[in-house]
Every structure is written in C-alpha cells, then in structure tokens.
Write an enzyme that holds these catalytic residues in place. Structure first.
Site, PDB file in Angstrom:
ATOM      1  N   LYS A  55       0.843  -1.201   0.000  1.00  0.00           N
ATOM      2  CA  LYS A  55       0.000   0.000   0.000  1.00  0.00           C
ATOM      3  C   LYS A  55       0.877   1.250   0.000  1.00  0.00           C
ATOM      4  O   LYS A  55       0.629   2.195  -0.744  1.00  0.00           O
ATOM      5  CB  LYS A  55      -0.939  -0.018   1.226  1.00  0.00           C
ATOM      6  CG  LYS A  55      -2.077  -1.036   1.077  1.00  0.00           C
ATOM      7  CD  LYS A  55      -2.872  -1.263   2.363  1.00  0.00           C
ATOM      8  CE  LYS A  55      -3.846  -2.430   2.145  1.00  0.00           C
ATOM      9  NZ  LYS A  55      -4.605  -2.803   3.338  1.00  0.00           N
ATOM     10  N   GLN A  99      -4.800  -1.822   9.499  1.00  0.00           N
ATOM     11  CA  GLN A  99      -4.663  -3.140   8.854  1.00  0.00           C
ATOM     12  C   GLN A  99      -5.210  -4.236   9.766  1.00  0.00           C
ATOM     13  O   GLN A  99      -4.903  -4.279  10.957  1.00  0.00           O
ATOM     14  CB  GLN A  99      -3.181  -3.391   8.518  1.00  0.00           C
ATOM     15  CG  GLN A  99      -2.917  -4.638   7.716  1.00  0.00           C
ATOM     16  CD  GLN A  99      -3.527  -4.617   6.323  1.00  0.00           C
ATOM     17  OE1 GLN A  99      -3.726  -3.576   5.716  1.00  0.00           O
ATOM     18  NE2 GLN A  99      -3.844  -5.790   5.812  1.00  0.00           N
ATOM     19  N   ASP A 122     -11.325   2.347   4.238  1.00  0.00           N
ATOM     20  CA  ASP A 122     -11.695   0.929   4.132  1.00  0.00           C
ATOM     21  C   ASP A 122     -13.214   0.786   4.002  1.00  0.00           C
ATOM     22  O   ASP A 122     -13.701  -0.279   3.627  1.00  0.00           O
ATOM     23  CB  ASP A 122     -11.257   0.176   5.397  1.00  0.00           C
ATOM     24  CG  ASP A 122      -9.959  -0.585   5.189  1.00  0.00           C
ATOM     25  OD1 ASP A 122      -9.736  -1.065   4.063  1.00  0.00           O
ATOM     26  OD2 ASP A 122      -9.192  -0.697   6.151  1.00  0.00           O
TER      27      ASP A 122
HETATM   28  N1  GUN Z   1      -6.858  -7.230   5.903  1.00  0.00           N
HETATM   29  C1  GUN Z   1      -7.202  -7.968   4.832  1.00  0.00           C
HETATM   30  N2  GUN Z   1      -7.863  -7.205   3.930  1.00  0.00           N
HETATM   31  C2  GUN Z   1      -7.930  -5.970   4.442  1.00  0.00           C
HETATM   32  C3  GUN Z   1      -8.497  -4.744   3.983  1.00  0.00           C
HETATM   33  O1  GUN Z   1      -9.078  -4.637   2.886  1.00  0.00           O
HETATM   34  N3  GUN Z   1      -8.354  -3.681   4.815  1.00  0.00           N
HETATM   35  C4  GUN Z   1      -7.736  -3.774   6.013  1.00  0.00           C
HETATM   36  N4  GUN Z   1      -7.667  -2.677   6.770  1.00  0.00           N
HETATM   37  N5  GUN Z   1      -7.206  -4.887   6.475  1.00  0.00           N
HETATM   38  C5  GUN Z   1      -7.307  -5.982   5.686  1.00  0.00           C
END
Ligand code: GUN
Length: 288
Positions: A55, A99, A122
C-alpha cells in the site's frame, strides 16, 4: 467449447492507477492538496506487513503521501484510539486505515468505529457500511469495490443476474452482497453454516468466492458460462499462490474468470487509492 475470458486485474488496476497519477499531477499544478494516507499496523503478522508495504509503495507511485504507524502486538487499545483521534483531527491526513487482523485483546469494532467517517477509506465503519446498505454508498470497502470495477471494465451487465457470494466476512462477503444488490443482482450470501452449498453455486450466473481455502470450488460446482470471481489468496506448501477456485478446471466452463494472482488482488489497492483521493477531495470541500 469456447474458452473462458480471463479477467486481467493487473491491466485494469494499472489503468485506474494511471488515472490517479494524472489527477495528482493536475492537483500539483493547481496547488491543491495532495492525498495523505495514514496506515496503522499492530503486531507482526507477516502477511499484514507485506500488504502494508504494498500500500505504501503504491501511494508513492501515484504521488500520494503516506505514513505507517507501527505498534507492538501488546499495545493497549486506548493508545491506538488516541492516535486515531489525533489523525482524525489532523487536517493534513485525508485517509486512515487500520490493517486487519488485530490482536485478540483489541476490540476491532471499537477501533474501526473511532475512525472519522470522512477518512474511513476501508469503508468499514457503520456510517459507510450503512450508506452502502441504504443504496447511497460513500466510501466503499476496497475489495468489493474493486470487483465491481472489474465487472464494469469488462462490460459485464449485472442487472438480473443470480449472484452468489461464498463467505460473509465484514471485509469482503457482506459488503460484496450489498454491492451486488445495488447493481441489480438477485444476491445470495452463503457462509460456513450454509447447507448444501453446491445447490446455490449451481444456480449462480455470477459466483464470488472468498473463503480462503485453496481450490475449494471445482468446475462441477458451477453452471455453464458462469462468471467466476476468485478472492482467495492461498499459499500452498510448495510456495505456489492459488485462489479458492480450481482455475484450470474452469477454463472451458466459465464465461469469465479472474486468475490468482493477477485478478482481484491488485484491484483492492487500486480501490484504496481511489478512496484516498475521494476522501481528500471531499475533505477539501468541507474545509473550504
Ligand atoms: N486485511 C485484509 N484485507 C484488508 C483490507 O481490505 N483492509 C484492512 N484494513 N485490512 C485488511
């Protein structure tokens, strides 16, 4: 028999990324604010570390600013919430992402719910989830949004399709169901308690699989010309990455299919970048 069309998530995500790069260039020329994403990671889950690194790299690539905050797995919940509160107030920050998964002693919902609704890129907090549920989406969860972008990019008409989602997680399955409903599908969300799963998958014109089990779905589980979207990313003992769908077995039966890797995966990050830009634009309007 016609061969299945393979949906190229790398190509489509790169197209989105190029558009975002251009928008950032224009914002620089206009002296508009450059999107700024804050990422919080707790603990040392190796997969999470890789995702967060990806990211950050993508943010840099498109010209966004990003900062990652690391906490040890023993951190107290209030410490994380205090950081989120200060990021919520910080006018430089447009977007906040925590995350997942989180360590067990931390209440995931409490954390998610403390993120500003305007910075919740998110799309997991109740306001954004509720807006999608209401049919008036604001910031949309990244993986389902990315899947809708893929269907759009391939001109796949969703109205009236029987869509079946396997998996009911808050991250993928549930918001996916809401997206499909909004797109005019007759939508069924199946999960671990679903009886006779195959009876549902056999009816699906569009099947979205998000269970996290390697090769869980075979071609005898689908109907002819079904559209197959594979969200799974599973590492086999030999190191190979495969999806939840037995890809090879589908190639003469499905009309469209996403590969793993190179299908849904790259779209999640592309959607996150779109959401970060959207959050930045919206916050600028609120401030001005
Ligand atoms: N862990 C797995 N997929 C995601 C996601 O799309 N966002 C976040 N914040 N954590 C994740």
């Amino acid at each position: 028999m016609k061969k299945s069309k393979i949906i190229d998530g790398i190509k489509i995500s790169n197209e989105i990324i190029d558009k975002i790069k251009n928008q950032v260039k224009k914002r620089i020329q206009k002296k508009a604010k450059i999107p700024y994403l804050a990422v919080i990671i707790i603990g040392d889950n190796p997969a999470s570390k890789i995702y967060v690194q990806k990211k950050e790299n993508k943010c840099k690539e498109v010209g966004f600013i990003s900062k990652t905050f690391y906490f040890s797995k023993e951190v107290r919940e209030t410490k994380v919430i205090n950081l989120i509160k200060s990021l919520n107030k910080d006018n430089n920050i447009d977007a906040i992402l925590v995350q997942l998964p989180l360590p067990n002693h931390i209440n995931k919902n409490k954390i998610i719910n403390s993120i500003s609704i305007y910075k919740d890129v998110d799309g997991f907090n109740p306001y954004n989830t509720g807006s999608l549920c209401q049919g008036t989406p604001k910031l949309r969860p990244c993986t389902p949004k990315g899947i809708m972008s893929l269907l759009n990019a391939y001109n796949i008409k969703t109205h009236g399709l029987n869509a079946v989602v396997i998996g009911a997680s808050n991250v993928v399955g549930r918001p996916m169901g809401l997206e499909l409903l909004l797109a005019g599908c007759t939508t069924t969300i199946t999960h671990r308690f679903t009886k006779n799963l195959k009876e549902y998958t056999k009816l699906a014109d569009l099947l979205i699989v998000a269970v996290g089990k390697a090769n869980f779905i075979n071609s005898d589980w689908i109907k002819d010309k079904a559209i197959i979207i594979d969200v799974g990313i599973n590492k086999l003992k030999n190191g190979k990455i495969v999806g939840d769908v037995n890809f090879k077995s589908m190639l003469l039966k499905a009309s469209y299919i996403t590969p793993v890797p190179g299908g849904v995966g790259p779209m999640t990050i592309a959607s996150l970048l779109e959401n970060t830009l959207e959050a930045c634009k919206n916050l600028s309007k609120i401030k001005n």
